[in-house]
Every structure is written in structure tokens, then in C-alpha cells.
Design a protein around this motif. Structure first.
Motif, mmCIF file in Angstrom:
data_model
loop_
_atom_site.group_PDB
_atom_site.id
_atom_site.type_symbol
_atom_site.label_atom_id
_atom_site.label_comp_id
_atom_site.label_asym_id
_atom_site.label_seq_id
_atom_site.Cartn_x
_atom_site.Cartn_y
_atom_site.Cartn_z
ATOM 1 N N TYR A 12 0.832 -1.212 0.000
ATOM 2 C CA TYR A 12 0.000 0.000 0.000
ATOM 3 C C TYR A 12 0.863 1.257 0.000
ATOM 4 C CZ TYR A 12 -3.852 -3.151 1.158
ATOM 5 O OH TYR A 12 -4.785 -4.155 1.132
ATOM 6 N N GLY A 13 1.951 1.233 0.771
ATOM 7 C CA GLY A 13 2.841 2.397 0.804
ATOM 8 C C GLY A 13 3.491 2.654 -0.537
ATOM 9 N N ARG A 14 3.920 1.606 -1.213
ATOM 10 C CA ARG A 14 4.529 1.784 -2.529
ATOM 11 C C ARG A 14 3.514 2.326 -3.530
ATOM 12 N NH1 ARG A 14 4.769 -0.591 -7.315
ATOM 13 N NH2 ARG A 14 6.730 -0.576 -8.513
ATOM 14 N N ARG A 15 2.288 1.791 -3.485
ATOM 15 C CA ARG A 15 1.274 2.297 -4.417
ATOM 16 C C ARG A 15 0.974 3.765 -4.171
ATOM 17 N NH1 ARG A 15 -3.109 -2.716 -4.303
ATOM 18 N NH2 ARG A 15 -1.796 -4.231 -5.448
ATOM 19 N N GLY A 16 0.860 4.128 -2.913
ATOM 20 C CA GLY A 16 0.614 5.540 -2.620
ATOM 21 C C GLY A 16 1.751 6.433 -3.084
ATOM 22 N N LEU A 17 3.000 5.959 -2.909
ATOM 23 C CA LEU A 17 4.151 6.736 -3.366
ATOM 24 C C LEU A 17 4.150 6.893 -4.877
ATOM 25 C CD1 LEU A 17 6.881 8.119 -2.782
ATOM 26 C CD2 LEU A 17 7.946 5.850 -2.917
ATOM 27 N N VAL A 18 3.848 5.801 -5.599
ATOM 28 C CA VAL A 18 3.840 5.867 -7.066
ATOM 29 C C VAL A 18 2.743 6.811 -7.557
ATOM 30 C CG1 VAL A 18 3.429 4.521 -9.158
ATOM 31 C CG2 VAL A 18 4.885 3.610 -7.351
ATOM 32 N N VAL A 19 1.563 6.752 -6.944
ATOM 33 C CA VAL A 19 0.478 7.646 -7.355
ATOM 34 C C VAL A 19 0.866 9.098 -7.114
ATOM 35 C CG1 VAL A 19 -1.890 8.342 -6.835
ATOM 36 C CG2 VAL A 19 -1.327 5.921 -7.045
ATOM 37 N N GLY A 49 3.649 5.766 -14.669
ATOM 38 C CA GLY A 49 3.023 5.451 -13.388
ATOM 39 C C GLY A 49 2.183 4.192 -13.451
ATOM 40 N N VAL A 50 1.421 4.022 -14.532
ATOM 41 C CA VAL A 50 0.607 2.814 -14.690
ATOM 42 C C VAL A 50 1.506 1.585 -14.797
ATOM 43 C CG1 VAL A 50 -0.985 1.638 -16.227
ATOM 44 C CG2 VAL A 50 -1.343 4.039 -15.686
ATOM 45 N N ALA A 51 2.620 1.704 -15.525
ATOM 46 C CA ALA A 51 3.534 0.570 -15.655
ATOM 47 C C ALA A 51 4.117 0.166 -14.299
ATOM 48 C CB ALA A 51 4.657 0.919 -16.631
ATOM 49 N N LEU A 52 4.351 1.142 -13.418
ATOM 50 C CA LEU A 52 4.877 0.825 -12.096
ATOM 51 C C LEU A 52 3.802 0.245 -11.171
ATOM 52 C CD1 LEU A 52 7.152 3.941 -11.462
ATOM 53 C CD2 LEU A 52 7.917 1.585 -11.802
ATOM 54 N N LEU A 53 2.544 0.605 -11.404
ATOM 55 C CA LEU A 53 1.469 0.132 -10.533
ATOM 56 C C LEU A 53 0.970 -1.255 -10.906
ATOM 57 C CD1 LEU A 53 -0.701 3.361 -10.055
ATOM 58 C CD2 LEU A 53 0.700 2.202 -8.342
ATOM 59 N N LEU A 80 9.872 8.855 -10.901
ATOM 60 C CA LEU A 80 9.385 7.521 -11.253
ATOM 61 C C LEU A 80 10.528 6.593 -11.622
ATOM 62 C CD1 LEU A 80 6.246 8.502 -13.377
ATOM 63 C CD2 LEU A 80 6.332 7.771 -10.992
ATOM 64 N N LEU A 81 11.590 7.134 -12.215
ATOM 65 C CA LEU A 81 12.770 6.317 -12.514
ATOM 66 C C LEU A 81 13.427 5.835 -11.228
ATOM 67 C CD1 LEU A 81 14.870 5.146 -14.459
ATOM 68 C CD2 LEU A 81 16.058 7.361 -14.363
ATOM 69 N N LEU A 82 13.443 6.670 -10.188
ATOM 70 C CA LEU A 82 14.023 6.255 -8.910
ATOM 71 C C LEU A 82 13.271 5.054 -8.323
ATOM 72 C CD1 LEU A 82 14.738 9.726 -7.246
ATOM 73 C CD2 LEU A 82 16.345 8.218 -8.430
ATOM 74 N N VAL A 83 11.946 5.067 -8.448
ATOM 75 C CA VAL A 83 11.156 3.925 -7.963
ATOM 76 C C VAL A 83 11.497 2.664 -8.754
ATOM 77 C CG1 VAL A 83 8.834 3.023 -7.667
ATOM 78 C CG2 VAL A 83 9.295 5.419 -7.168
ATOM 79 N N ALA A 84 11.617 2.791 -10.078
ATOM 80 C CA ALA A 84 11.949 1.626 -10.908
ATOM 81 C C ALA A 84 13.337 1.089 -10.559
ATOM 82 C CB ALA A 84 11.865 2.000 -12.385
ATOM 83 N N LEU A 85 14.303 2.001 -10.340
ATOM 84 C CA LEU A 85 15.652 1.563 -9.971
ATOM 85 C C LEU A 85 15.659 0.884 -8.605
ATOM 86 C CD1 LEU A 85 17.753 4.652 -11.161
ATOM 87 C CD2 LEU A 85 17.433 2.465 -12.328
ATOM 88 N N PHE A 86 14.881 1.420 -7.677
ATOM 89 C CA PHE A 86 14.777 0.812 -6.342
ATOM 90 C C PHE A 86 14.225 -0.612 -6.432
ATOM 91 C CE2 PHE A 86 12.795 -0.130 -2.313
ATOM 92 C CZ PHE A 86 13.668 0.393 -1.379
ATOM 93 N N ASP A 87 13.182 -0.791 -7.250
ATOM 94 C CA ASP A 87 12.590 -2.130 -7.415
ATOM 95 C C ASP A 87 13.583 -3.091 -8.053
ATOM 96 O OD1 ASP A 87 10.277 -1.158 -6.332
ATOM 97 O OD2 ASP A 87 9.267 -0.850 -8.254
ATOM 98 N N LEU A 88 14.334 -2.621 -9.060
ATOM 99 C CA LEU A 88 15.314 -3.493 -9.699
ATOM 100 C C LEU A 88 16.382 -3.950 -8.716
ATOM 101 C CD1 LEU A 88 15.866 -1.754 -13.168
ATOM 102 C CD2 LEU A 88 14.818 -3.985 -12.761
#
Length: 381
Positions: A12-19, A49-53, A80-88
Motif C-alpha cells: 500500500y505504501g509503494r502504491r501511494g508513493l507511485v500515485v 506510473g501505470v507501468a509501475l502500478l 518515477l525512474l528512482l522507484v523503478a531503480l529501487f525495485d530493480l
């Protein structure tokens, strides 16, 4: 488990951050386009954003979109790139994340877009990208460590339970073997010698001959009862509470007399002969009646109690009921008494039911089937 350690709250926290970051990216894109939300910049932000969610997409989709958008546009899509890099990095793909950082920085250096990552500070964006990769690697390692420790703790718990079961089983087998070695040998000697004396009782008084016959019969039945008890004791699936015999084997009439002497009103109906039931059944009946009378005194003081016991084959049946009464002030309800009784009755192949009967009264009923061949033993006694 705290909210920080709960996987649901992490999702839930990640989704809220991405939104939130998607809305910021759309706002930045609209501002860069002169306040137009229906332009390429906001559309790219929404797509990233949709791709990350959406979690069902193949994993390279979100990193490729955010990397391409940041390489083309610059810092508006960098969150949004920072979130993708964090997930990778968290998923053990740190090398791919470092490659994405190098591709973005190199593309911005060569193409020099309007919102380049190299302006206004030359190395500020590089530091943020590096922190995202390092933070993702640390978080991923921590999650894997927590999962490994949780799995290890669960394995240790299961191993401890298995060891306890093995220890109880070994102890029951050891006790059964010791009882058999000590008692069976002595009873066999008694039965053997009394049998020999019975065959030579012509010159003995009739009273002595009858007593020898009685002694031989009693020793033989004691061996059969010992075999029944040790059979339940050797059962690895039976709980200790269901196999431990009572310290003293007394008749139900003794328990009723004690209850009446304590002022309890008990109406008892005992059918059949005590010797018609195996010794394990008599132990179980003793505990059932004892627990039922005790519960009636504690939870329904002054109420009359009705007791019915039938020892006759093919099953020993027990029924105890009491009307509502006054609850004792110092009563502490535990519920373990009935649990132990259910285990004891189940170990003998029987059924136990206890609870209110709909009229406010409490009723306990049990049925314990006799083992095959017990009818002949009961008839012989």
C-alpha cells in the motif's frame, strides 16, 4: 507483526508513493507545456506510473519506460525512474539498475534536453540515482534475511514439536516395557503355580481349592487387563492425558458416596457389572464421573445431579446431567478437564459430548465400545 514489517502495508505504501509521484510528474509536464495537461509530457508520466502500478506486466516494462522517458525528457520523470531503480535493486537486478542509470545520464549528456539531469547541479541527479540503487539493494537484502529467519524459526518450531512427540512416544514405550517386564513376569508365575496347585487340589480342603481357582482366575484376568492398558500406553497417537492411569482405581459408587457426604444431591443408576468392562474403560469412567461431579459443584452449586453408568457390552456408556445452579465465587474456568477427557475417550475409540441441552441444564455423555472378545471375558467373571 508491525505495519512496517507487514507486506500488505509495504504494498500500500509503494502504491501511494507511485500515485503521488505520478501526479507530480503530470503537474511538472503540464507546467513545462505551458499549462496543457493534454500533451505528450503528462501522457508519458501517466504511462510510466501505470507501468509501475500494474504488477502483472513483465518486469522489464516499467524500467524501460521510465528510463526512456527520463533520457528523452529529463528530471520531470526522474522520481518515477528512482522507484523503478529501487525495485530493480531490491530484486537482485542491481547491475541492470546501474546500466539504466548510465544510459539515462549518457543520453542527457549527449542530447542536452531542456530539463537535463546535469542542470542546474552537475552531479546532483547522479547522487539520487546512486542512492536509489543502494537503498533498493539494502532493502532487498533485509527482506530476504527476514524471510530466511522466519523460515528458520518455523523449521525450528516444527522440529521441536517433533522432538517432543518422539520423546513422549519413547517414554511411553519405555514405561510400557518396564511395566510388562516387571508385572507380567510376576503375574505369570502366580498363574502358573496356582494352576499347578489347582490340578493337585484333591487332598486339599474345598475352601482352599476354591481360593486357588479364584487366585488363578484373577491373575489371568490381571494379565489381560495389563495388556489392554499397555496397548493404549504404547499407542504413539494417544495423548499422555489419555493413557495415564488414575492413581487409585475405585468404583463410581465411592465417588457418589463422597459427593453425597459433601452435601451434593446425586441420583445414581449403575447398570451392569464392573468386571464386564475392561480396566481401561473403568479408569475412563472414574475420570468422567469425577470431572462431571466436580464441575457440577463448581458451576451449579446446590443443583441435583443425575448419573447413569452402564458397563454392559458392547459399550460402556456414561451420562451425567445437572440442573442450573449457583456458580461458586472462587471458580476459575480452564476448560482443560473436558479436553483431557475427550483425549482419553478418543484414545479408547469412544465419543464424548458435553454442553447445555437447550433447557439450561448441562449434560455430559460418553460411549466407549468394548474391544472384541470382551463379552466372553465379562461372562466368565
Amino acid at each position: 507483526m508491525s505495519r512496517r514489517e507487514n507486506p500488505r502495508w509495504a504494498v500500500y505504501g509503494r502504491r501511494g508513493l507511485v500515485v503521488t509521484l505520478t501526479l507530480v510528474t503530470v503537474q511538472n509536464g503540464a507546467s513545462a507545456a505551458g499549462g496543457r495537461y493534454l500533451s505528450l509530457g503528462p501522457a508519458v508520466g501517466v504511462l510510466c506510473g501505470v507501468a509501475l502500478l500494474v504488477g502483472r506486466l513483465p518486469w522489464p516494462v516499467a524500467p524501460l519506460l521510465t528510463t526512456a522517458a527520463t533520457a528523452w525528457w529529463g528530471w520531470p520523470t526522474m522520481p518515477l525512474l528512482l522507484v523503478a531503480l529501487f525495485d530493480l535493486a531490491a530484486r537482485r537486478r542491481a547491475r541492470i539498475a546501474v546500466g539504466a542509470c548510465a544510459a539515462v545520464l549518457g543520453a542527457n549528456l549527449l542530447t542536452d534536453p531542456e530539463f537535463s539531469l546535469w542542470t542546474p547541479q552537475q552531479y546532483g541527479s547522479s547522487l539520487f540515482l546512486l542512492l536509489a540503487v543502494v537503498g533498493g539493494s539494502w532493502m532487498g537484502n533485509r527482506r530476504r534475511l527476514v524471510r530466511a529467519l522466519t523460515t528458520q524459526v518455523e523449521h525450528l518450531r516444527i522440529e521441536r514439536e517433533l522432538r517432543e512427540v518422539a520423546a513422549r512416544t519413547a517414554e511411553r514405550s519405555r514405561i510400557a516395557a518396564e511395566m510388562h517386564d516387571v508385572l507380567a513376569h510376576r503375574l505369570s508365575l502366580i498363574a502358573l503355580h496356582t494352576g499347578v496347585l489347582t490340578t493337585r487340589a484333591d487332598g486339599l480342603p474345598d475352601q482352599v481349592g476354591r481360593r486357588l481357582t479364584l487366585l488363578r482366575t484373577a491373575s489371568t484376568e490381571a494379565l489381560a487387563d495389563l495388556r489392554d492398558v499397555l496397548g493404549a500406553l504404547r499407542d504413539p497417537d494417544a495423548a499422555p492425558a489419555a493413557t495415564a492411569p488414575a492413581p487409585v482405581l475405585r468404583e463410581v459408587a465411592d465417588l457418589v458416596a463422597q459427593a453425597r457426604a459433601a452435601g451434593q444431591r446425586v441420583e445414581a443408576h449403575l447398570d451392569g457389572r464392573l468386571r464386564q468392562a475392561p480396566v481401561a474403560h473403568r479408569l475412563a469412567v472414574h475420570r468422567l464421573v469425577q470431572e462431571a461431579l466436580t464441575n457440577a459443584r463448581k458451576h451449579a452449586g446446590g443443583a441435583p445431579v443425575t448419573l447413569r453408568v452402564d458397563y454392559r457390552p458392547p459399550a460402556t456408556t456414561v451420562e451425567v446431567g445437572n440442573a442450573p445452579g449457583a456458580r461458586s465465587a472462587d471458580t476459575v474456568a480452564s476448560g482443560f478437564g473436558l479436553i483431557g477427557l475427550r483425549e482419553r475417550v478418543a484414545a479408547l475409540g469412544g465419543e464424548l459430548h458435553a454442553g447445555p441441552d437447550g433447557s439450561g441444564s448441562w449434560r455430559l455423555t460418553a460411549r466407549i465400545p468394548h474391544p472384541p472378545g470382551s463379552e466372553q471375558n465379562g461372562a466368565r467373571t
